[in-house]
Design a protein around this motif. Sequence first.
Motif, PDB file in Angstrom:
ATOM      1  N   TYR A 188       0.838  -1.203   0.000  1.00 55.80           N
ATOM      2  CA  TYR A 188       0.000   0.000   0.000  1.00 55.80           C
ATOM      3  C   TYR A 188       0.874   1.255   0.000  1.00 55.80           C
ATOM      4  N   ASN A 189       1.906   1.254   0.824  1.00 57.10           N
ATOM      5  CA  ASN A 189       2.764   2.436   0.944  1.00 57.10           C
ATOM      6  C   ASN A 189       3.596   2.685  -0.312  1.00 57.10           C
ATOM      7  N   VAL A 190       4.049   1.626  -0.958  1.00 59.43           N
ATOM      8  CA  VAL A 190       4.847   1.816  -2.175  1.00 59.43           C
ATOM      9  C   VAL A 190       3.955   2.324  -3.314  1.00 59.43           C
ATOM     10  N   GLN A 191       2.693   1.909  -3.293  1.00 63.06           N
ATOM     11  CA  GLN A 191       1.745   2.440  -4.278  1.00 63.06           C
ATOM     12  C   GLN A 191       1.470   3.919  -4.015  1.00 63.06           C
ATOM     13  N   LYS A 192       1.394   4.280  -2.746  1.00 64.62           N
ATOM     14  CA  LYS A 192       1.091   5.659  -2.347  1.00 64.62           C
ATOM     15  C   LYS A 192       2.176   6.626  -2.821  1.00 64.62           C
ATOM     16  N   VAL A 193       3.421   6.144  -2.917  1.00 63.80           N
ATOM     17  CA  VAL A 193       4.515   7.016  -3.382  1.00 63.80           C
ATOM     18  C   VAL A 193       4.839   6.758  -4.851  1.00 63.80           C
ATOM     19  N   ASP A 194       3.838   6.221  -5.567  1.00 58.96           N
ATOM     20  CA  ASP A 194       3.950   5.990  -7.015  1.00 58.96           C
ATOM     21  C   ASP A 194       5.140   5.086  -7.364  1.00 58.96           C
ATOM     22  N   PHE A 195       5.356   4.079  -6.533  1.00 62.37           N
ATOM     23  CA  PHE A 195       6.348   3.033  -6.774  1.00 62.37           C
ATOM     24  C   PHE A 195       7.786   3.570  -6.848  1.00 62.37           C
ATOM     25  N   ASN A 196       8.012   4.666  -6.133  1.00 68.41           N
ATOM     26  CA  ASN A 196       9.374   5.170  -5.953  1.00 68.41           C
ATOM     27  C   ASN A 196       9.987   4.415  -4.778  1.00 68.41           C
ATOM     28  N   ILE A 197      10.730   3.387  -5.075  1.00 70.33           N
ATOM     29  CA  ILE A 197      11.239   2.485  -4.037  1.00 70.33           C
ATOM     30  C   ILE A 197      12.239   3.165  -3.104  1.00 70.33           C
ATOM     31  N   PHE A 198      12.757   4.327  -3.523  1.00 73.72           N
ATOM     32  CA  PHE A 198      13.747   5.049  -2.713  1.00 73.72           C
ATOM     33  C   PHE A 198      13.112   6.125  -1.831  1.00 73.72           C
ATOM     34  N   HIS A 199      11.786   6.210  -1.824  1.00 70.55           N
ATOM     35  CA  HIS A 199      11.125   7.241  -1.029  1.00 70.55           C
ATOM     36  C   HIS A 199      11.410   7.018   0.459  1.00 70.55           C
ATOM     37  N   PRO A 200      11.795   8.061   1.176  1.00 67.73           N
ATOM     38  CA  PRO A 200      12.161   7.916   2.604  1.00 67.73           C
ATOM     39  C   PRO A 200      11.068   7.291   3.468  1.00 67.73           C
ATOM     40  N   SER A 201       9.806   7.523   3.124  1.00 69.58           N
ATOM     41  CA  SER A 201       8.706   7.004   3.950  1.00 69.58           C
ATOM     42  C   SER A 201       8.695   5.481   3.996  1.00 69.58           C
ATOM     43  N   LEU A 202       9.266   4.835   2.971  1.00 70.81           N
ATOM     44  CA  LEU A 202       9.258   3.369   2.923  1.00 70.81           C
ATOM     45  C   LEU A 202      10.291   2.759   3.866  1.00 70.81           C
ATOM     46  N   GLN A 203      11.177   3.593   4.370  1.00 70.97           N
ATOM     47  CA  GLN A 203      12.214   3.103   5.287  1.00 70.97           C
ATOM     48  C   GLN A 203      11.820   3.284   6.753  1.00 70.97           C
ATOM     49  N   LYS A 204      10.630   3.836   6.979  1.00 67.86           N
ATOM     50  CA  LYS A 204      10.173   4.073   8.351  1.00 67.86           C
ATOM     51  C   LYS A 204       9.303   2.914   8.834  1.00 67.86           C
ATOM     52  N   LYS A 205       9.372   2.660  10.121  1.00 67.80           N
ATOM     53  CA  LYS A 205       8.512   1.637  10.710  1.00 67.80           C
ATOM     54  C   LYS A 205       7.081   2.163  10.811  1.00 67.80           C
ATOM     55  N   SER A 206       6.131   1.286  10.616  1.00 68.30           N
ATOM     56  CA  SER A 206       4.726   1.671  10.738  1.00 68.30           C
ATOM     57  C   SER A 206       4.250   1.419  12.167  1.00 68.30           C
ATOM     58  N   SER A 207       3.875   2.477  12.844  1.00 69.58           N
ATOM     59  CA  SER A 207       3.407   2.346  14.232  1.00 69.58           C
ATOM     60  C   SER A 207       2.023   1.711  14.307  1.00 69.58           C
ATOM     61  N   LEU A 208       1.329   1.615  13.165  1.00 66.51           N
ATOM     62  CA  LEU A 208      -0.022   1.066  13.148  1.00 66.51           C
ATOM     63  C   LEU A 208      -0.062  -0.447  12.905  1.00 66.51           C
ATOM     64  N   LEU A 209       1.084  -1.031  12.618  1.00 68.12           N
ATOM     65  CA  LEU A 209       1.106  -2.469  12.330  1.00 68.12           C
ATOM     66  C   LEU A 209       0.515  -3.321  13.454  1.00 68.12           C
ATOM     67  N   PRO A 210       0.848  -3.045  14.726  1.00 65.45           N
ATOM     68  CA  PRO A 210       0.243  -3.845  15.806  1.00 65.45           C
ATOM     69  C   PRO A 210      -1.289  -3.774  15.802  1.00 65.45           C
ATOM     70  N   LEU A 211      -1.827  -2.572  15.496  1.00 70.30           N
ATOM     71  CA  LEU A 211      -3.280  -2.417  15.432  1.00 70.30           C
ATOM     72  C   LEU A 211      -3.856  -3.236  14.276  1.00 70.30           C
ATOM     73  N   TYR A 212      -3.210  -3.144  13.113  1.00 70.39           N
ATOM     74  CA  TYR A 212      -3.667  -3.913  11.954  1.00 70.39           C
ATOM     75  C   TYR A 212      -3.625  -5.410  12.247  1.00 70.39           C
ATOM     76  N   LEU A 213      -2.583  -5.818  12.943  1.00 73.25           N
ATOM     77  CA  LEU A 213      -2.432  -7.230  13.288  1.00 73.25           C
ATOM     78  C   LEU A 213      -3.557  -7.672  14.235  1.00 73.25           C
ATOM     79  N   TYR A 214      -3.869  -6.824  15.208  1.00 76.84           N
ATOM     80  CA  TYR A 214      -4.949  -7.137  16.147  1.00 76.84           C
ATOM     81  C   TYR A 214      -6.282  -7.261  15.412  1.00 76.84           C
TER      82      TYR A 214
END
Length: 222
Positions: A188-214
């Motif tokens: 989802y995130n790589v699509q959001k940045v138009d598949f720019n694999i070097f975008h800085p946002s893709l190197q950040k941890k997602s704080s919402l992952l635990p919620l999504y997992l729950y």
Amino acid sequence: MRMQFWRDAVENIYGDNPPHQPVATELWKAVKRHNLTKMWFMKIIDEREKNLDDRVYRNIQELETYSENTQSALLYLTLETLGVRDIHADHAASHIGKAQGIVTCLRATPYHCTRRKVFIPMDICMLHGVSQEDFIRGKQEKNVRDVIYDIASQAHIHLEHARSFSKKVPVKAYPAFFCTVALDDYLYNVQKVDFNIFHPSLQKKSSLLPLYLYIRSWKKTY
């Protein structure tokens, strides 16, 4: 030498004579407790050994084969620890493992490029006229993003195939497949940045992952 150690260790574990090494000891206990299949361990070791020379994937099928023999094999073992031996669960695990291998390849690309190594499948790069040097230089032109789009799409297709078995997969197998939460998040995130694999946002941890997992666990879906 390390691969040979683990090959010998697995042989000895299944011979009821594990080496005096903490991980091997715990692995032996797990094998005894869950009757884990030796073949999956050997596939992981063999595939890792074949890739020690950091060879480039010639095509997407080679990346999928690597993923099947490593990520999917680990999921088959996870299913066995959950007491699940089911053909539909195995089919889902195969596709999820391939998706995981593909996403891992994409996620690691910026790091590998800093070491002047590129593992993006060559056939897709050639299709769009992209060279390894384009990735190493961090180029973000449309044809580079098209390569990432094609590869990310293949991961998405595998996830969709895995979910097509969801009504036939035993519910107790689902915990093995919750890794799809992180895969969906990255795609989802790589699509959001138009598949720019070097975008800085893709190197950040997602704080919402635990919620999504729950939520995924609560809804009993993968």
